[in-house]
Write a protein that holds these residues in place. Structure first.
Motif, PDB file in Angstrom:
ATOM      1  N   ALA A 117      -9.150   4.297 -14.206  1.00  0.00           N
ATOM      2  CA  ALA A 117      -9.012   2.993 -13.573  1.00  0.00           C
ATOM      3  C   ALA A 117      -8.358   3.146 -12.215  1.00  0.00           C
ATOM      4  O   ALA A 117      -7.502   4.011 -12.007  1.00  0.00           O
ATOM      5  CB  ALA A 117      -8.186   2.059 -14.458  1.00  0.00           C
ATOM      6  N   LEU A 118      -8.757   2.284 -11.298  1.00  0.00           N
ATOM      7  CA  LEU A 118      -8.156   2.214  -9.974  1.00  0.00           C
ATOM      8  C   LEU A 118      -7.533   0.836  -9.804  1.00  0.00           C
ATOM      9  O   LEU A 118      -8.226  -0.185  -9.902  1.00  0.00           O
ATOM     10  CB  LEU A 118      -9.208   2.426  -8.886  1.00  0.00           C
ATOM     11  CG  LEU A 118      -8.737   2.181  -7.444  1.00  0.00           C
ATOM     12  CD1 LEU A 118      -7.691   3.210  -7.035  1.00  0.00           C
ATOM     13  CD2 LEU A 118      -9.921   2.190  -6.475  1.00  0.00           C
ATOM     14  N   ILE A 119      -6.226   0.788  -9.568  1.00  0.00           N
ATOM     15  CA  ILE A 119      -5.536  -0.455  -9.259  1.00  0.00           C
ATOM     16  C   ILE A 119      -5.302  -0.509  -7.758  1.00  0.00           C
ATOM     17  O   ILE A 119      -4.699   0.415  -7.182  1.00  0.00           O
ATOM     18  CB  ILE A 119      -4.186  -0.552 -10.002  1.00  0.00           C
ATOM     19  CG1 ILE A 119      -4.393  -0.467 -11.518  1.00  0.00           C
ATOM     20  CG2 ILE A 119      -3.483  -1.856  -9.637  1.00  0.00           C
ATOM     21  CD1 ILE A 119      -3.090  -0.461 -12.320  1.00  0.00           C
ATOM     22  N   VAL A 120      -5.783  -1.564  -7.117  1.00  0.00           N
ATOM     23  CA  VAL A 120      -5.589  -1.758  -5.685  1.00  0.00           C
ATOM     24  C   VAL A 120      -4.653  -2.956  -5.532  1.00  0.00           C
ATOM     25  O   VAL A 120      -5.027  -4.085  -5.856  1.00  0.00           O
ATOM     26  CB  VAL A 120      -6.916  -2.005  -4.954  1.00  0.00           C
ATOM     27  CG1 VAL A 120      -6.680  -2.124  -3.454  1.00  0.00           C
ATOM     28  CG2 VAL A 120      -7.917  -0.891  -5.259  1.00  0.00           C
ATOM     29  N   TYR A 121      -3.421  -2.706  -5.073  1.00  0.00           N
ATOM     30  CA  TYR A 121      -2.437  -3.784  -5.079  1.00  0.00           C
ATOM     31  C   TYR A 121      -1.864  -4.051  -3.696  1.00  0.00           C
ATOM     32  O   TYR A 121      -1.821  -3.194  -2.822  1.00  0.00           O
ATOM     33  CB  TYR A 121      -1.322  -3.489  -6.081  1.00  0.00           C
ATOM     34  CG  TYR A 121      -0.371  -2.375  -5.712  1.00  0.00           C
ATOM     35  CD1 TYR A 121       0.754  -2.614  -4.919  1.00  0.00           C
ATOM     36  CD2 TYR A 121      -0.571  -1.081  -6.182  1.00  0.00           C
ATOM     37  CE1 TYR A 121       1.639  -1.599  -4.598  1.00  0.00           C
ATOM     38  CE2 TYR A 121       0.309  -0.057  -5.871  1.00  0.00           C
ATOM     39  CZ  TYR A 121       1.406  -0.324  -5.074  1.00  0.00           C
ATOM     40  OH  TYR A 121       2.275   0.689  -4.747  1.00  0.00           O
ATOM     41  N   PRO A 173       3.350  -7.378  -6.726  1.00  0.00           N
ATOM     42  CA  PRO A 173       2.182  -6.555  -7.052  1.00  0.00           C
ATOM     43  C   PRO A 173       2.507  -5.098  -7.386  1.00  0.00           C
ATOM     44  O   PRO A 173       1.865  -4.508  -8.260  1.00  0.00           O
ATOM     45  CB  PRO A 173       1.312  -6.661  -5.793  1.00  0.00           C
ATOM     46  CG  PRO A 173       2.245  -7.088  -4.704  1.00  0.00           C
ATOM     47  CD  PRO A 173       3.263  -7.951  -5.372  1.00  0.00           C
ATOM     48  N   GLU A 174       3.497  -4.534  -6.707  1.00  0.00           N
ATOM     49  CA  GLU A 174       3.826  -3.141  -7.013  1.00  0.00           C
ATOM     50  C   GLU A 174       4.399  -3.020  -8.419  1.00  0.00           C
ATOM     51  O   GLU A 174       3.990  -2.140  -9.201  1.00  0.00           O
ATOM     52  CB  GLU A 174       4.828  -2.591  -5.998  1.00  0.00           C
ATOM     53  CG  GLU A 174       5.190  -1.126  -6.252  1.00  0.00           C
ATOM     54  CD  GLU A 174       6.089  -0.545  -5.185  1.00  0.00           C
ATOM     55  OE1 GLU A 174       6.368   0.671  -5.257  1.00  0.00           O
ATOM     56  OE2 GLU A 174       6.520  -1.290  -4.281  1.00  0.00           O
ATOM     57  N   GLU A 175       5.334  -3.896  -8.767  1.00  0.00           N
ATOM     58  CA  GLU A 175       5.971  -3.827 -10.086  1.00  0.00           C
ATOM     59  C   GLU A 175       4.966  -4.069 -11.206  1.00  0.00           C
ATOM     60  O   GLU A 175       4.937  -3.334 -12.197  1.00  0.00           O
ATOM     61  CB  GLU A 175       7.114  -4.838 -10.172  1.00  0.00           C
ATOM     62  CG  GLU A 175       8.308  -4.517  -9.286  1.00  0.00           C
ATOM     63  CD  GLU A 175       8.137  -4.970  -7.839  1.00  0.00           C
ATOM     64  OE1 GLU A 175       7.014  -5.387  -7.446  1.00  0.00           O
ATOM     65  OE2 GLU A 175       9.130  -4.918  -7.092  1.00  0.00           O
ATOM     66  N   THR A 176       4.146  -5.113 -11.059  1.00  0.00           N
ATOM     67  CA  THR A 176       3.200  -5.415 -12.137  1.00  0.00           C
ATOM     68  C   THR A 176       2.122  -4.342 -12.241  1.00  0.00           C
ATOM     69  O   THR A 176       1.678  -4.011 -13.349  1.00  0.00           O
ATOM     70  CB  THR A 176       2.557  -6.799 -11.929  1.00  0.00           C
ATOM     71  OG1 THR A 176       1.929  -6.871 -10.645  1.00  0.00           O
ATOM     72  CG2 THR A 176       3.602  -7.898 -12.028  1.00  0.00           C
ATOM     73  N   SER A 177       1.715  -3.776 -11.113  1.00  0.00           N
ATOM     74  CA  SER A 177       0.725  -2.698 -11.162  1.00  0.00           C
ATOM     75  C   SER A 177       1.272  -1.472 -11.885  1.00  0.00           C
ATOM     76  O   SER A 177       0.555  -0.820 -12.662  1.00  0.00           O
ATOM     77  CB  SER A 177       0.292  -2.318  -9.742  1.00  0.00           C
ATOM     78  OG  SER A 177      -0.401  -3.371  -9.117  1.00  0.00           O
TER      79      SER A 177
END
Length: 213
Positions: free
Chosen positions: A4-8, A16-20
């Protein structure tokens, strides 16, 4: 092993950084290899995107260029899964209608802000929801414009005494849809990092796994 790739990025209010990082760690526990990026230009690199089973945008508001959006759409249509949560996907790239169509809905408000409500499992036979029961939430209760073509798997009754004309409205919380050869999943839950636990997190992780085929 799935990848998976998360783009935040985007609005900092949704952390966004914490939840990612929370979702990345949780997916790693379910045998995913997870990469994370903070530059939307990654959407232009189709060769790289096609190496993943799942793309997860976590980018509340913000702007995506026409070229970035077109490239991402082509990759998703080819069969790479797309999934996300709350404003990171349901209120991302407000000026990009094609992205909103792929996700299946767009945030328009959360009347009353933080409140207690119940998430009801609408389709208990779906692969994502099987064995899950309705569960309570204390969070924003998203009010959204929804594509009628999506398959709703969880919903809520709007609890809004200050706007009584909305009271009792059935509002989708989680849904799935096909897009080209891909699977798409969305959950409106996940406003704050503290919410990523219990049934809320389980629903999300199952949805992400399902979208990755």
């Amino acid at each position: 092993m799935k990848s998976a790739l998360i783009v935040y990025g985007g609005w900092d209010g949704h952390q966004p950084e914490e939840t990612s990082k929370i979702v990345s760690e949780a997916l790693s526990g379910r045998e995913f290899s997870v990469s994370m990026e903070t530059d939307l230009d990654v959407f232009l690199d189709q060769d790289r995107l096609r190496q993943f089973d799942l793309i997860i945008p976590n980018w509340t508001m913000g702007n995506m260029t026409f070229e970035q959006g077109k490239s991402l759409k082509e990759v998703i249509e080819s069969g790479i899964g797309l999934a996300g949560w709350h404003g990171g996907a349901g209120d991302a790239f407000r000026d990009n209608c094609e992205f909103q169509i792929m996700i299946g809905g767009q945030f328009v408000g959360h009347p009353g802000n933080m409140k207690d409500y119940t998430v009801d499992i609408i389709n208990p036979d779906h692969e994502i929801t099987k064995g899950l029961s309705s569960f309570p939430m204390h969070s924003e209760q998203y009010y959204m414009h929804i594509d009628p073509a999506v398959e709703v798997i969880a919903a809520t009754k709007v609890n809004q005494p200050t706007d009584p004309w909305l009271e009792g409205t059935t509002m989708p919380v989680a849904w799935v849809r096909p897009w080209g050869k891909a699977r798409v999943f969305y959950s409106a839950l996940g406003h704050d990092p503290s919410e990523f636990k219990g049934d809320c997190l389980e629903l999300l992780l199952r949805g992400l796994t399902w979208a990755a085929k």
